[in-house]
Scaffold this motif. Sequence first.
Motif, PDB file in Angstrom:
ATOM      1  N   MET A  98      -8.608  -8.907  11.942  1.00  0.00           N
ATOM      2  CA  MET A  98      -7.856  -7.897  11.209  1.00  0.00           C
ATOM      3  C   MET A  98      -8.399  -7.827   9.777  1.00  0.00           C
ATOM      4  O   MET A  98      -8.464  -8.840   9.087  1.00  0.00           O
ATOM      5  N   LEU A  99      -8.771  -6.617   9.361  1.00  0.00           N
ATOM      6  CA  LEU A  99      -9.287  -6.418   8.010  1.00  0.00           C
ATOM      7  C   LEU A  99      -8.205  -6.004   7.027  1.00  0.00           C
ATOM      8  O   LEU A  99      -8.299  -6.304   5.837  1.00  0.00           O
ATOM      9  N   SER A 100      -7.192  -5.272   7.494  1.00  0.00           N
ATOM     10  CA  SER A 100      -6.178  -4.776   6.571  1.00  0.00           C
ATOM     11  C   SER A 100      -4.894  -4.472   7.331  1.00  0.00           C
ATOM     12  O   SER A 100      -4.932  -4.077   8.496  1.00  0.00           O
ATOM     13  N   ARG A 101      -3.782  -4.633   6.648  1.00  0.00           N
ATOM     14  CA  ARG A 101      -2.476  -4.247   7.163  1.00  0.00           C
ATOM     15  C   ARG A 101      -1.710  -3.554   6.041  1.00  0.00           C
ATOM     16  O   ARG A 101      -2.005  -3.762   4.855  1.00  0.00           O
ATOM     17  N   PRO A 102      -0.739  -2.701   6.372  1.00  0.00           N
ATOM     18  CA  PRO A 102       0.026  -2.038   5.318  1.00  0.00           C
ATOM     19  C   PRO A 102       0.814  -3.067   4.499  1.00  0.00           C
ATOM     20  O   PRO A 102       1.567  -3.863   5.066  1.00  0.00           O
ATOM     21  N   GLU A 103       0.602  -3.052   3.202  1.00  0.00           N
ATOM     22  CA  GLU A 103       1.291  -4.015   2.344  1.00  0.00           C
ATOM     23  C   GLU A 103       1.784  -3.397   1.040  1.00  0.00           C
ATOM     24  O   GLU A 103       2.822  -3.804   0.506  1.00  0.00           O
ATOM     25  N   TYR A 104       1.070  -2.402   0.528  1.00  0.00           N
ATOM     26  CA  TYR A 104       1.482  -1.746  -0.708  1.00  0.00           C
ATOM     27  C   TYR A 104       2.482  -0.623  -0.410  1.00  0.00           C
ATOM     28  O   TYR A 104       2.518  -0.089   0.699  1.00  0.00           O
ATOM     29  N   GLU A 105       3.237  -0.250  -1.422  1.00  0.00           N
ATOM     30  CA  GLU A 105       4.245   0.795  -1.249  1.00  0.00           C
ATOM     31  C   GLU A 105       3.620   2.098  -0.768  1.00  0.00           C
ATOM     32  O   GLU A 105       4.179   2.796   0.083  1.00  0.00           O
ATOM     33  N   TRP A 106       2.432   2.437  -1.294  1.00  0.00           N
ATOM     34  CA  TRP A 106       1.778   3.694  -0.928  1.00  0.00           C
ATOM     35  C   TRP A 106       1.213   3.668   0.498  1.00  0.00           C
ATOM     36  O   TRP A 106       0.831   4.713   1.029  1.00  0.00           O
ATOM     37  N   GLU A 107       1.175   2.491   1.123  1.00  0.00           N
ATOM     38  CA  GLU A 107       0.756   2.386   2.518  1.00  0.00           C
ATOM     39  C   GLU A 107       1.950   2.438   3.469  1.00  0.00           C
ATOM     40  O   GLU A 107       1.749   2.464   4.692  1.00  0.00           O
ATOM     41  N   CYS A 108       3.144   2.455   2.911  1.00  0.00           N
ATOM     42  CA  CYS A 108       4.357   2.300   3.724  1.00  0.00           C
ATOM     43  C   CYS A 108       5.373   3.399   3.472  1.00  0.00           C
ATOM     44  O   CYS A 108       6.568   3.214   3.737  1.00  0.00           O
ATOM     45  N   ALA A 109       4.923   4.549   2.959  1.00  0.00           N
ATOM     46  CA  ALA A 109       5.830   5.663   2.689  1.00  0.00           C
ATOM     47  C   ALA A 109       6.101   6.423   3.986  1.00  0.00           C
ATOM     48  O   ALA A 109       5.207   7.038   4.551  1.00  0.00           O
ATOM     49  N   GLY A 110       7.323   6.385   4.461  1.00  0.00           N
ATOM     50  CA  GLY A 110       7.655   7.017   5.731  1.00  0.00           C
ATOM     51  C   GLY A 110       7.375   6.100   6.902  1.00  0.00           C
ATOM     52  O   GLY A 110       8.262   5.763   7.681  1.00  0.00           O
ATOM     53  N   PHE A 111       6.131   5.694   7.058  1.00  0.00           N
ATOM     54  CA  PHE A 111       5.720   4.728   8.065  1.00  0.00           C
ATOM     55  C   PHE A 111       4.731   3.763   7.432  1.00  0.00           C
ATOM     56  O   PHE A 111       3.969   4.139   6.541  1.00  0.00           O
ATOM     57  N   SER A 112       4.718   2.540   7.922  1.00  0.00           N
ATOM     58  CA  SER A 112       3.741   1.547   7.461  1.00  0.00           C
ATOM     59  C   SER A 112       2.485   1.680   8.316  1.00  0.00           C
ATOM     60  O   SER A 112       2.467   1.261   9.480  1.00  0.00           O
ATOM     61  N   VAL A 113       1.442   2.254   7.722  1.00  0.00           N
ATOM     62  CA  VAL A 113       0.280   2.672   8.498  1.00  0.00           C
ATOM     63  C   VAL A 113      -1.024   2.343   7.772  1.00  0.00           C
ATOM     64  O   VAL A 113      -1.167   2.612   6.583  1.00  0.00           O
ATOM     65  N   ASN A 114      -1.959   1.742   8.498  1.00  0.00           N
ATOM     66  CA  ASN A 114      -3.386   1.758   8.167  1.00  0.00           C
ATOM     67  C   ASN A 114      -4.084   2.315   9.395  1.00  0.00           C
ATOM     68  O   ASN A 114      -3.958   1.741  10.492  1.00  0.00           O
ATOM     69  N   GLU A 115      -4.797   3.427   9.255  1.00  0.00           N
ATOM     70  CA  GLU A 115      -5.433   4.070  10.407  1.00  0.00           C
ATOM     71  C   GLU A 115      -6.638   4.880   9.943  1.00  0.00           C
ATOM     72  O   GLU A 115      -6.958   4.933   8.753  1.00  0.00           O
ATOM     73  N   GLY A 116      -7.316   5.524  10.887  1.00  0.00           N
ATOM     74  CA  GLY A 116      -8.401   6.440  10.569  1.00  0.00           C
ATOM     75  C   GLY A 116      -9.518   5.851   9.733  1.00  0.00           C
ATOM     76  O   GLY A 116      -9.960   6.478   8.766  1.00  0.00           O
ATOM     77  N   ASP A 174       0.097  -4.550  16.171  1.00  0.00           N
ATOM     78  CA  ASP A 174       0.313  -5.924  16.623  1.00  0.00           C
ATOM     79  C   ASP A 174       1.822  -6.133  16.647  1.00  0.00           C
ATOM     80  O   ASP A 174       2.487  -6.041  15.609  1.00  0.00           O
ATOM     81  N   PRO A 175       2.412  -6.390  17.826  1.00  0.00           N
ATOM     82  CA  PRO A 175       3.861  -6.546  17.907  1.00  0.00           C
ATOM     83  C   PRO A 175       4.408  -7.636  16.985  1.00  0.00           C
ATOM     84  O   PRO A 175       5.595  -7.612  16.640  1.00  0.00           O
ATOM     85  N   ALA A 176       3.554  -8.573  16.578  1.00  0.00           N
ATOM     86  CA  ALA A 176       4.014  -9.664  15.716  1.00  0.00           C
ATOM     87  C   ALA A 176       3.999  -9.293  14.237  1.00  0.00           C
ATOM     88  O   ALA A 176       4.467 -10.078  13.402  1.00  0.00           O
ATOM     89  N   ILE A 177       3.474  -8.101  13.906  1.00  0.00           N
ATOM     90  CA  ILE A 177       3.351  -7.681  12.509  1.00  0.00           C
ATOM     91  C   ILE A 177       4.164  -6.414  12.306  1.00  0.00           C
ATOM     92  O   ILE A 177       4.001  -5.439  13.049  1.00  0.00           O
ATOM     93  N   PRO A 178       5.051  -6.379  11.320  1.00  0.00           N
ATOM     94  CA  PRO A 178       5.835  -5.166  11.070  1.00  0.00           C
ATOM     95  C   PRO A 178       4.922  -3.980  10.744  1.00  0.00           C
ATOM     96  O   PRO A 178       3.844  -4.145  10.166  1.00  0.00           O
ATOM     97  N   GLY A 179       5.368  -2.774  11.123  1.00  0.00           N
ATOM     98  CA  GLY A 179       4.592  -1.575  10.828  1.00  0.00           C
ATOM     99  C   GLY A 179       3.970  -0.973  12.067  1.00  0.00           C
ATOM    100  O   GLY A 179       4.082  -1.504  13.176  1.00  0.00           O
ATOM    101  N   ASN A 180       3.297   0.163  11.863  1.00  0.00           N
ATOM    102  CA  ASN A 180       2.735   0.921  12.980  1.00  0.00           C
ATOM    103  C   ASN A 180       1.349   0.472  13.390  1.00  0.00           C
ATOM    104  O   ASN A 180       1.040   0.400  14.578  1.00  0.00           O
TER     105      ASN A 180
END
Length: 324
Positions: A176-194, A150-156
Motif C-alpha cells: 500500500m502506497l497511500s490511504r486517505p488521511e488528510y481532510e481533503w482526501e476524506c470530503a464526502g468519502f474517504s478516497v484515494n483512486e485514479g 481493504d476491509p480492515a482500513i476505514p474508507g473507500n
Amino acid sequence: MTQWPNPLIEQRADPFILRYEDRYYFIASVPEYDRLELRCADTLVDLAAAQPVVVWRKPDVGPMSALIWAPEIHYIDGQWVIYFAAAPTREIKEGLFQHRMYALTCDDADPLSGNWQERGRIRTPIDSFSLDATTFHHQGKQWYLWAQKDPAIPGNSNLYLAELENPWTLKGKPVMLSRPEYEWECAGFSVNEGPAVIRHGNRLFVSYSASATDENYCLGLLWIDVDDDPMQPANWNKSARPVFSTSWENRQYGPGHNSFTVDEAGNDLLVYHARNYTEIEGDPLWDPNRHTRIKDIRWDANGMPDFGVPPADTLLNQRAVNSQ
C-alpha cells in the motif's frame, strides 16, 4: 502556455490519452457505462472529432455486466492492453459498488480494428472493491498500480502497487502506497483512486484523486527518487495538500481522475475531467457532464510539477457567444 480547447471532449470522464508512434489514442468512461470506445488522431485537438470505435461491449449478465469504469489503453511488449473495472450489478453492498479489475489484449497493429481478447479478472490478495488500474515500466520491470478497499482500513479505497508477471497477472505481494488521511482526501468519502504515473528528472511521480466525485474531488501527489525501491512505502513522499482542485473563480469543479500525455512537441500535459457547475441532482456518478480537459504542466526549479489552476471553459463559452 498553450490555450487548449476546454473542454476537449464532452461527456467523457476518467480520460486516458496515450501517444504511441506519433498518434494519439483516447479512451474514457462513457455516460452509459456499457462499453469501451477508442479514438485515434494525429493531433490532440483532432481527438474531439475522431470517430469513436467500440472495441468491447459489456455482456448482459455476469461479473462484467454493469458499470464499466475508467478504462486505460497501454502498449506493453508488442501487445495492446486495456484495463477497466466492471461490476456484476449496479447494487451497492456495504456502502460500495462491487467492481473488480479486468483486462483485454490485442496483438494486431491497429487496436481500433484488431481482435480484442478477454483476459479475465486481475486478482489481488484481497477480494474487494477495486478499480482504476494503471501500469508503467520502471527499473526494468512492469508495474501495476490501482485503488482497492481493504476491509480492515476505514474508507473507500487505498492505492496499491505490485510487479506484473504478465499484463493480467500480479507477481509477488502488493504494498500500500497511500490511504486517505488528510481532510481533503476524506470530503464526502474517504478516497484515494485514479492513480497516474509520470517521470521527470530523477523522480517518479504518482498523482491520484481524492474525496467524493463532486466539487470536493481533487488531485494529490506522491513521489519517489527513481533509484529507490518503489516497493518500500517509506521511500515515497506524499503532499500534505492537494495539488489540483476546484476553481470557483473559473467555474471548474471537481477536477480529477487524471492521466498524463505529451503534446506534439513532447511537452508534458495533464489530462483530467471536471464539471462546470455544482448543481447536481442525485448521485454525481450519474451526471454525464464530467468533460475531458487538458492543460500544460509547469516544472519548477526543484523539479516538482506545478499543475496550476483548472482553466475556465473556452469551447463552451465560444458556443454560447455564437448562439447569441
